[in-house]
Design an enzyme around this catalytic site. Structure first.
Site, PDB file in Angstrom:
ATOM      1  N   ASP A  42      -5.478   4.047   3.012  1.00  0.00           N
ATOM      2  CA  ASP A  42      -5.393   5.492   3.179  1.00  0.00           C
ATOM      3  C   ASP A  42      -4.542   5.848   4.398  1.00  0.00           C
ATOM      4  O   ASP A  42      -4.878   5.448   5.529  1.00  0.00           O
ATOM      5  CB  ASP A  42      -6.818   6.025   3.358  1.00  0.00           C
ATOM      6  N   ASP A  43      -3.444   6.556   4.173  1.00  0.00           N
ATOM      7  CA  ASP A  43      -2.588   7.046   5.263  1.00  0.00           C
ATOM      8  C   ASP A  43      -1.852   5.918   6.001  1.00  0.00           C
ATOM      9  O   ASP A  43      -1.541   6.064   7.182  1.00  0.00           O
ATOM     10  CB  ASP A  43      -3.389   7.850   6.295  1.00  0.00           C
ATOM     11  N   CYS A  80      -3.835  12.550  -0.344  1.00  0.00           N
ATOM     12  CA  CYS A  80      -4.996  11.835  -0.895  1.00  0.00           C
ATOM     13  C   CYS A  80      -5.320  12.187  -2.342  1.00  0.00           C
ATOM     14  O   CYS A  80      -5.228  11.345  -3.236  1.00  0.00           O
ATOM     15  CB  CYS A  80      -6.225  12.125  -0.034  1.00  0.00           C
ATOM     16  N   ARG A  84      -4.589   9.999  -5.893  1.00  0.00           N
ATOM     17  CA  ARG A  84      -5.713   9.406  -6.618  1.00  0.00           C
ATOM     18  C   ARG A  84      -5.788   9.919  -8.057  1.00  0.00           C
ATOM     19  O   ARG A  84      -6.109   9.160  -8.977  1.00  0.00           O
ATOM     20  CB  ARG A  84      -7.011   9.680  -5.861  1.00  0.00           C
ATOM     21  N   LYS A 146     -13.483   5.190  -1.281  1.00  0.00           N
ATOM     22  CA  LYS A 146     -13.211   6.626  -1.290  1.00  0.00           C
ATOM     23  C   LYS A 146     -12.840   7.106  -2.691  1.00  0.00           C
ATOM     24  O   LYS A 146     -11.942   6.570  -3.322  1.00  0.00           O
ATOM     25  CB  LYS A 146     -12.069   6.915  -0.305  1.00  0.00           C
ATOM     26  N   HIS A 148     -12.812  11.035  -3.758  1.00  0.00           N
ATOM     27  CA  HIS A 148     -11.999  12.212  -3.402  1.00  0.00           C
ATOM     28  C   HIS A 148     -11.387  12.925  -4.608  1.00  0.00           C
ATOM     29  O   HIS A 148     -10.290  13.473  -4.532  1.00  0.00           O
ATOM     30  CB  HIS A 148     -10.890  11.801  -2.419  1.00  0.00           C
ATOM     31  N   HIS A 238      -7.095   5.843   7.826  1.00  0.00           N
ATOM     32  CA  HIS A 238      -7.217   7.298   7.932  1.00  0.00           C
ATOM     33  C   HIS A 238      -8.020   7.676   9.180  1.00  0.00           C
ATOM     34  O   HIS A 238      -8.935   6.978   9.572  1.00  0.00           O
ATOM     35  CB  HIS A 238      -7.917   7.812   6.663  1.00  0.00           C
ATOM     36  N   ASP A 342      -2.028   5.400  -0.364  1.00  0.00           N
ATOM     37  CA  ASP A 342      -2.027   6.672  -1.091  1.00  0.00           C
ATOM     38  C   ASP A 342      -0.939   7.631  -0.632  1.00  0.00           C
ATOM     39  O   ASP A 342      -0.569   8.553  -1.358  1.00  0.00           O
ATOM     40  CB  ASP A 342      -3.396   7.358  -1.006  1.00  0.00           C
ATOM     41  N   ASN A 343      -0.430   7.454   0.575  1.00  0.00           N
ATOM     42  CA  ASN A 343       0.674   8.278   1.082  1.00  0.00           C
ATOM     43  C   ASN A 343       1.205   7.643   2.355  1.00  0.00           C
ATOM     44  O   ASN A 343       0.677   6.629   2.827  1.00  0.00           O
ATOM     45  CB  ASN A 343       0.235   9.728   1.354  1.00  0.00           C
ATOM     46  N   LYS A 365       3.215  12.048   5.981  1.00  0.00           N
ATOM     47  CA  LYS A 365       2.298  12.453   4.918  1.00  0.00           C
ATOM     48  C   LYS A 365       2.474  13.936   4.594  1.00  0.00           C
ATOM     49  O   LYS A 365       2.661  14.759   5.475  1.00  0.00           O
ATOM     50  CB  LYS A 365       0.869  12.184   5.404  1.00  0.00           C
TER      51      LYS A 365
END
Length: 546
Positions: A42-43, A80, A84, A146, A148, A238, A342-343, A365
């Site tokens: 994540d991130d 995010c 997803r 996660k 989300h 993240h 994810d990004n 991001k």
């Protein structure tokens, strides 16, 4: 026995032998359906891993890359929820109902008033998820980490194809407590174990460790008679940037030289690795980033960078636990492991360190310049990727929605045309397996890829990319999401200029026009609502609330 009878019997035996050999050849040609482990962080920026030019110690991921294949240009959806939704549906996020960060679905007042199905939450009708499709094909399914994709129980992963789940339903939490990250105190945020909301977490809870604990538990509980699909979605790295002290200590001196020197060294490593061309230029920081923003909180930001690195390091340590388990169970060679982010990285550690993580690209991001949407991608599958491909870098553009058809092809499965009584939207993605196996030299260049994220827009056609921000960056590099649109279209030849440093829009106005029309047609097709309309309705809502 007569001679004719003997001849008939010999012919029968011969025919049976030929048939047996034919069946045996088919068995050799058709590999065993693999287990599939999909790992998302994540991130995390493009160049944070060792095998993508970074300083973070990632021996497990580096080994998976050396024994598998890496993609040079793999794209996500910039943030995010949209990423997803695309991953789980094989569609653009708007087609899946997640055109924005809407966890409340139709209960969200703004999106209900705007009224577009592209923004009303992860769709339950017309969308079949990857675990649902694989479960239909006989796979066992589980997830840990996660989710989300919706706060309401009807959206939870157990309702979308996962038989077993340990899931953080929202987007973030305190790493050591599970508390809501914006409160820094109890109660814990929403966690679900196999469909039931939890009131407390393990006493030794740490997101990355605990998510792995449950993934290991689910693998150990799986039946040996059927393949499994596992989705391991880490929150690391993240925000909030919290890590084990022993991991942070490893990086006490790693970043002392400062972001400019480290960014330059990463850029040179990427060139040597062949992930970017020798002719590429290192992009400057956005001109709107002030000198004060570049130097503000430098000591704090370096500490946060050490924590950030330690969080990625801990992910790698935990993946080593899973690799060891798979080896012990005799499943390592028959498991397809896919790893991605994810990004791109954000600017929480300041624009300088955020830009380091996104080397060799611009922006962060949420932007759809490559700094916001480019991710490392590693694929490892000894039984399915030939030895001649191991360690190779695969060129050409890929998209996160391609993961869905890639998993289906590996599983010898097909997407259902109907599900739960509704017709299913056809997949937008394409399988990556032919390129990963070396059956084609590059990923397909003859398709167009599109993005829209909070008004930031892009289209990629071959090596050409047309992109614009909604407005100019803020002083620390963050996005502008309010007021009227002021960002202009920019055009880049990404083959020669992956950092998007030389805008060719003024030189090639006809190409800009053609690609702009492509984006407009796509936006209408998937249901994009013009950002200026959203900004106005949001302002109207805020004034009413005042």
């Amino acid at each position: 026995m007569s001679e004719p009878t003997r001849m008939v019997r010999r012919l029968a035996v011969y025919s049976f032998a030929v048939l047996a050999l034919f069946v045996a050849n088919i068995a050799v040609a058709a590999p065993k359906r693999p287990n599939i482990l999909l790992v998302m962080v994540d991130d995390m920026g493009y160049s944070d891993l060792g095998c993508y030019g970074g300083e973070v110690r990632t021996p497990t991921l580096d080994a998976l890359a050396a024994g598998g294949a890496r993609l040079a240009r793999f794209y996500n959806c910039a943030q995010c929820c949209p990423s997803r939704a695309s991953l789980m549906s094989g569609l653009y996020p708007h087609q899946a109902g997640v055109g924005d960060m809407n966890e409340q679905g139709a209960a969200n007042d703004l999106w209900r008033r705007i009224g577009s199905a592209a923004y009303l939450g992860f769709k339950k009708e017309g969308v079949v998820t990857l675990p649902e499709a694989l479960r239909e094909a006989g796979y066992q399914t589980f997830m840990s980490g996660k989710w989300h994709l919706g706060q309401d129980e009807t959206y939870w992963p157990g309702r979308r194809g996962f038989e077993k789940q340990f899931a953080l339903i929202g987007g973030a939490c305190e790493q050591f407590t599970g508390y809501r990250s914006w409160q820094k105190k109890g109660p814990i945020t929403k966690f679900v174990l196999n469909g039931k909301k939890l009131d407390e977490l393990p006493s030794d809870f740490y997101t990355t460790d605990t998510f792995t604990d449950y993934a290991i538990r689910f693998i150990e509980e799986s039946s040996a008679g059927r393949p499994w699909f596992g989705y391991l979605a880490y929150t690391a790295p993240h925000w909030p940037l919290q890590a084990h002290k022993s991991d942070v200590a490893k990086y006490a001196n790693t970043f002392r030289e400062g972001p400019a020197a480290i960014r330059r060294r990463r850029f040179e490593r990427l060139q040597k690795l062949g992930l970017i061309p020798a002719s590429a230029q290192l992009p400057p920081l956005d001109p709107t980033i002030t000198e004060e923003a570049k130097t503000a909180n430098s000591d704090r930001d370096e500490l946060w960078m050490r924590n950030y690195a330690a969080m990625i390091d801990r992910v790698d340590q935990n993946l080593a636990r899973i690799v060891e388990l798979l080896r012990r169970r005799g499943q390592f060679d028959d498991t397809l492991i896919l790893f991605l982010s994810d990004n791109g990285s954000d600017e929480v550690r300041g624009p300088m360190w955020g830009q380091v993580s996104n080397t060799p690209f611009r922006k962060f991001k949420v932007w759809v310049h490559d700094g916001g949407i480019a991710s490392p991608f590693i694929a490892h599958w000894p039984a399915g990727i030939p030895s001649s491909q191991r360690g190779k870098i695969v060129t050409g553009p890929a998209h996160i929605m391609d993961v869905f058809p890639s998993c289906l092809e590996a599983a010898a499965a097909a997407q259902p045309t109907t599900f739960a009584g509704h017709a299913v939207q056809p997949l937008e993605g394409t399988s990556l397996l032919p390129a990963l196996r070396g059956e084609r030299a590059t990923l397909p260049m003859d398709r167009n890829l599109f993005w829209e994220r909070m008004g930031n827009e892009a289209v990629r056609q071959g090596d050409w990319k047309l992109v614009r921000g909604y407005g100019p960056a803020r002083e620390n590099g963050g996005i502008a999401t309010d007021g009227p649109r002021t960002g202009d279209w920019e055009l880049y030849d990404t083959a020669a200029d992956p950092g998007e440093t030389r805008d060719l829009a003024a030189d090639l106005p006809e190409r800009v026009k053609v690609m702009q029309t492509l984006h407009e047609d796509w936006a209408r097709r998937v249901g994009v609502v013009d950002r200026e309309i959203i900004v106005k309705k949001s302002a109207d809502r805020d004034s009413t609330n005042d």
